[in-house]
Design an enzyme around this catalytic site. Sequence first.
Site, PDB file in Angstrom:
ATOM      1  N   TYR A 133       0.834  -1.198   0.000  1.00 50.62           N
ATOM      2  CA  TYR A 133       0.000   0.000   0.000  1.00 50.62           C
ATOM      3  C   TYR A 133       0.871   1.250   0.000  1.00 50.62           C
ATOM      4  O   TYR A 133       1.780   1.396   0.817  1.00 50.62           O
ATOM      5  CB  TYR A 133      -0.936  -0.007   1.196  1.00 50.62           C
ATOM      6  CG  TYR A 133      -2.119  -0.933   1.034  1.00 50.62           C
ATOM      7  CD1 TYR A 133      -2.221  -1.793  -0.063  1.00 50.62           C
ATOM      8  CD2 TYR A 133      -3.138  -0.966   1.961  1.00 50.62           C
ATOM      9  CE1 TYR A 133      -3.295  -2.640  -0.218  1.00 50.62           C
ATOM     10  CE2 TYR A 133      -4.225  -1.815   1.820  1.00 50.62           C
ATOM     11  CZ  TYR A 133      -4.299  -2.653   0.730  1.00 50.62           C
ATOM     12  OH  TYR A 133      -5.371  -3.498   0.574  1.00 50.62           O
ATOM     13  N   LYS A 196       3.066 -15.742   0.219  1.00 50.34           N
ATOM     14  CA  LYS A 196       3.136 -16.213  -1.171  1.00 50.34           C
ATOM     15  C   LYS A 196       4.610 -16.407  -1.517  1.00 50.34           C
ATOM     16  O   LYS A 196       5.119 -15.926  -2.534  1.00 50.34           O
ATOM     17  CB  LYS A 196       2.455 -15.202  -2.108  1.00 50.34           C
ATOM     18  CG  LYS A 196       2.255 -15.709  -3.535  1.00 50.34           C
ATOM     19  CD  LYS A 196       1.352 -16.928  -3.626  1.00 50.34           C
ATOM     20  CE  LYS A 196       1.144 -17.347  -5.092  1.00 50.34           C
ATOM     21  NZ  LYS A 196       0.471 -18.647  -5.210  1.00 50.34           N
ATOM     22  N   ASP A 229      -3.396 -17.911  -1.858  1.00 59.37           N
ATOM     23  CA  ASP A 229      -4.461 -18.393  -2.727  1.00 59.37           C
ATOM     24  C   ASP A 229      -5.106 -19.655  -2.167  1.00 59.37           C
ATOM     25  O   ASP A 229      -6.331 -19.805  -2.179  1.00 59.37           O
ATOM     26  CB  ASP A 229      -3.949 -18.613  -4.156  1.00 59.37           C
ATOM     27  CG  ASP A 229      -2.615 -19.333  -4.217  1.00 59.37           C
ATOM     28  OD1 ASP A 229      -1.969 -19.526  -3.166  1.00 59.37           O
ATOM     29  OD2 ASP A 229      -2.191 -19.703  -5.336  1.00 59.37           O
ATOM     30  N   ASP A 253      -5.939  -7.576   4.209  1.00 57.16           N
ATOM     31  CA  ASP A 253      -7.097  -6.775   3.814  1.00 57.16           C
ATOM     32  C   ASP A 253      -8.099  -7.642   3.048  1.00 57.16           C
ATOM     33  O   ASP A 253      -9.300  -7.646   3.333  1.00 57.16           O
ATOM     34  CB  ASP A 253      -6.622  -5.604   2.950  1.00 57.16           C
ATOM     35  CG  ASP A 253      -7.662  -4.515   2.784  1.00 57.16           C
ATOM     36  OD1 ASP A 253      -8.737  -4.606   3.404  1.00 57.16           O
ATOM     37  OD2 ASP A 253      -7.394  -3.559   2.040  1.00 57.16           O
ATOM     38  N   ASP A 257     -11.872  -9.305   4.574  1.00 48.44           N
ATOM     39  CA  ASP A 257     -13.159  -9.028   3.942  1.00 48.44           C
ATOM     40  C   ASP A 257     -13.854 -10.320   3.531  1.00 48.44           C
ATOM     41  O   ASP A 257     -15.075 -10.469   3.694  1.00 48.44           O
ATOM     42  CB  ASP A 257     -12.971  -8.135   2.712  1.00 48.44           C
ATOM     43  CG  ASP A 257     -12.853  -6.660   3.072  1.00 48.44           C
ATOM     44  OD1 ASP A 257     -12.749  -6.347   4.277  1.00 48.44           O
ATOM     45  OD2 ASP A 257     -12.844  -5.823   2.150  1.00 48.44           O
TER      46      ASP A 257
END
Length: 366
Positions: A133, A196, A229, A253, A257
């Site tokens: 970010y 990842k 994933d 994030d 959600d």
Amino acid sequence: MASPRTIGVLHGDGIGPEIVPAALAVADAAARAEGVEIEWRELPFGATAIATHGNPVPDETLTALDGLGLFVVGPHDSASYPAESKSPTPGAVLRGRYGLFANLRPAKAFSGVAAATPDIDVLIVRENSEGLYADRNMAVGSGEFMPTPDVALAVGLVTRAASERIARVAFESARERAAARTPGTRRPGRVTVVHKANVLRMTTGLFRDVCLEVAEEFPDVEVDDKHVDAMAALLVRRPADFDVVVTENLFGDVLSDLAGELAGSLGIAGSVNCSRTQVMAQASHGAAPDIAGRGVANPTAMIVSVSMGFRRYGIMTDDAALVRAADRIDTAVSTTFASTVATADLGGTASTGEFADAVIDRLNQA
């Protein structure tokens, strides 16, 4: 630092002036039941602060928050601000000034609320100060830039120090959750490190490796790791397998959600942003300007966020009364949903205020 019973209040934009007062009314009732008096210190913030102070987070507000350990923040709608007030966003200002490096986002299904995964009960521990970010990855300026009009680049930041401190929060949280379970359901705390590292070997590989190193300090907590994933798929397929998930900013994030929706709605998803000394209670969802002023907004996420703030700050300061007040709020929210009282977004008919009143009624009956 001011008394922990003096709490800052920033109402925010959109539905903020509706859901924040509803949450504070519930919090007041829970605090009174524990013999605690709360002084809510309201401070200018958001669009109204732009109108009165020319700044969404004016110096007056920051000076006040400097002396407070706990503050409640409504959603902000920075997209609607004048161009000169859009950046930095209010969230970036507060996170940066107070070093709120940990974003804790639980997702738990409630009886009485339709959930895609009724057995989900997970805490996402999101590293809140680094990652991809652009408001968090550079000391000065933005980590997102365009060398030509047709090429955009972003810098991802992962450090050992930040990874260590968020890992400790995750493992401590797993211990707390294990201790809080009723005897018949007790099991060891478990932390899943999400990364990842098969592709982002250096950045998320460092994050994974540091978290696994910290795990050695917590032999009573189980640990495993997943690629992000695979984790997304497993949250949908086998949510009950997971307890505490720790991950970097972007992944946290997205996964939080997802977990919130799996539990029923982002409208019930609480959240706190915290350092080791300060806690900001702020719901995960946005300002929803399209329904602002209609009295139909779901205040649950804000109520749960304030409860989380009470608990987190109570643990930090050994304030057992605040922790007990948080327990009261959580129980009252659960029993309210179980009685089929809900706002329209969850299929009910209660207004924002009516839902808060129903929670307070159950608090008073306890």
